[in-house]
Design a protein around this motif. Structure first.
Motif, PDB file in Angstrom:
ATOM      1  N   LEU A  16      34.262  45.389  37.569  1.00 14.57           N
ATOM      2  CA  LEU A  16      34.879  44.653  36.452  1.00 14.57           C
ATOM      3  C   LEU A  16      35.798  45.573  35.661  1.00 14.57           C
ATOM      4  N   ARG A  17      35.306  46.785  35.365  1.00  9.93           N
ATOM      5  CA  ARG A  17      36.066  47.753  34.577  1.00  9.93           C
ATOM      6  C   ARG A  17      37.351  48.162  35.307  1.00  9.93           C
ATOM      7  N   ALA A  18      37.245  48.371  36.623  1.00  6.85           N
ATOM      8  CA  ALA A  18      38.419  48.759  37.409  1.00  6.85           C
ATOM      9  C   ALA A  18      39.471  47.658  37.402  1.00  6.85           C
ATOM     10  N   GLU A  19      39.043  46.413  37.514  1.00  3.81           N
ATOM     11  CA  GLU A  19      39.980  45.280  37.470  1.00  3.81           C
ATOM     12  C   GLU A  19      40.649  45.187  36.104  1.00  3.81           C
ATOM     13  N   TYR A  20      39.863  45.362  35.038  1.00  2.00           N
ATOM     14  CA  TYR A  20      40.410  45.334  33.681  1.00  2.00           C
ATOM     15  C   TYR A  20      41.444  46.444  33.510  1.00  2.00           C
ATOM     16  N   ASP A  21      41.081  47.661  33.914  1.00  4.24           N
ATOM     17  CA  ASP A  21      41.985  48.803  33.768  1.00  4.24           C
ATOM     18  C   ASP A  21      43.258  48.623  34.589  1.00  4.24           C
ATOM     19  N   ARG A  22      43.132  48.057  35.797  1.00  5.99           N
ATOM     20  CA  ARG A  22      44.309  47.823  36.645  1.00  5.99           C
ATOM     21  C   ARG A  22      45.268  46.837  35.984  1.00  5.99           C
ATOM     22  N   LEU A  23      44.712  45.738  35.484  1.00  9.83           N
ATOM     23  CA  LEU A  23      45.561  44.737  34.841  1.00  9.83           C
ATOM     24  C   LEU A  23      46.182  45.263  33.554  1.00  9.83           C
ATOM     25  N   PHE A  24      45.354  45.891  32.714  1.00 10.78           N
ATOM     26  CA  PHE A  24      45.816  46.331  31.397  1.00 10.78           C
ATOM     27  C   PHE A  24      46.714  47.561  31.476  1.00 10.78           C
ATOM     28  N   GLY A  25      46.394  48.485  32.354  1.00 14.39           N
ATOM     29  CA  GLY A  25      47.121  49.746  32.388  1.00 14.39           C
ATOM     30  C   GLY A  25      48.262  49.804  33.379  1.00 14.39           C
ATOM     31  N   ASP A  26      48.284  48.895  34.342  1.00 11.68           N
ATOM     32  CA  ASP A  26      49.296  48.969  35.391  1.00 11.68           C
ATOM     33  C   ASP A  26      50.153  47.705  35.450  1.00 11.68           C
ATOM     34  N   GLU A  27      49.513  46.577  35.763  1.00 12.30           N
ATOM     35  CA  GLU A  27      50.281  45.352  35.998  1.00 12.30           C
ATOM     36  C   GLU A  27      50.924  44.797  34.727  1.00 12.30           C
ATOM     37  N   ARG A  28      50.177  44.762  33.628  1.00 15.22           N
ATOM     38  CA  ARG A  28      50.705  44.182  32.392  1.00 15.22           C
ATOM     39  C   ARG A  28      51.918  44.955  31.851  1.00 15.22           C
ATOM     40  N   PRO A  29      51.867  46.314  31.763  1.00 20.25           N
ATOM     41  CA  PRO A  29      53.049  47.029  31.265  1.00 20.25           C
ATOM     42  C   PRO A  29      54.295  46.822  32.126  1.00 20.25           C
TER      43      PRO A  29
END
Length: 161
Positions: A16-29
């Motif tokens: 869950l944490r990895a998915e959150y970090d991927r979306l928030f830190g990579d895809e969203r920016p």
């Protein structure tokens, strides 16, 4: 909202944490940068990059909110630390046999980690609820969509600490 803890294994929480970090830190920016570039190109009403980008940004923000709520309600339970390894509790890998002696192996995991194809059943699933507290040799009657079936617990395994 969520009124009880969301039991989850350490591996499930990490996913869950990895998915959150991927979306928030990579895809969203990256998406915000694309939307900003598209907005500078003029008419937004017919700008596909802008329209699609805004739609995808809303989807990501909803997913981030959902993941955040799940992580906040999560109660990480390490199955290796289960004090009574002779009974079926959260995190147990259980082998069961039906009346025809056909065996099936299941791992009881958090509801967010459930994957029937991989043999992972959610803690609140009917089969997991029926198996809770069972020991080797115990018979359990489980109501499934196809009707009732009786299973015998053949083996219980917990991961090593």
């Amino acid at each position: 909202m969520i009124d009880r803890p969301n039991y989850i294994t350490p591996a499930g929480y990490a996913a869950l944490r990895a998915e959150y970090d991927r979306l928030f830190g990579d895809e969203r920016p990256k998406l915000v940068e694309t939307i900003s570039w598209a907005a500078g190109n003029g008419d937004r009403s017919e700008n596909g990059d802008y329209i699609y980008g805004r739609k995808r940004l809303r989807e990501i923000d909803r997913t981030l909110g959902r993941l955040s709520a799940k992580m906040k309600a999560a109660k990480v339970v390490d199955p290796a630390r289960q004090p009574d390894k002779a009974k079926v509790y959260f995190g147990a890998t259980v082998t069961i046999a039906d009346e025809d002696d056909s065996q099936r192996t299941l791992t009881i995991v958090g509801n967010d980690e459930a994957d029937a194809g991989a043999g992972k059943v959610g803690w609140d699933s009917p089969i997991a609820r029926a198996l809770r507290g069972a020991g080797i040799g115990d018979l359990r009657r489980i109501t499934l969509p196809g009707g009732e079936k009786e299973y015998e617990v053949v083996a219980i395994i917990y991961p090593l600490p």
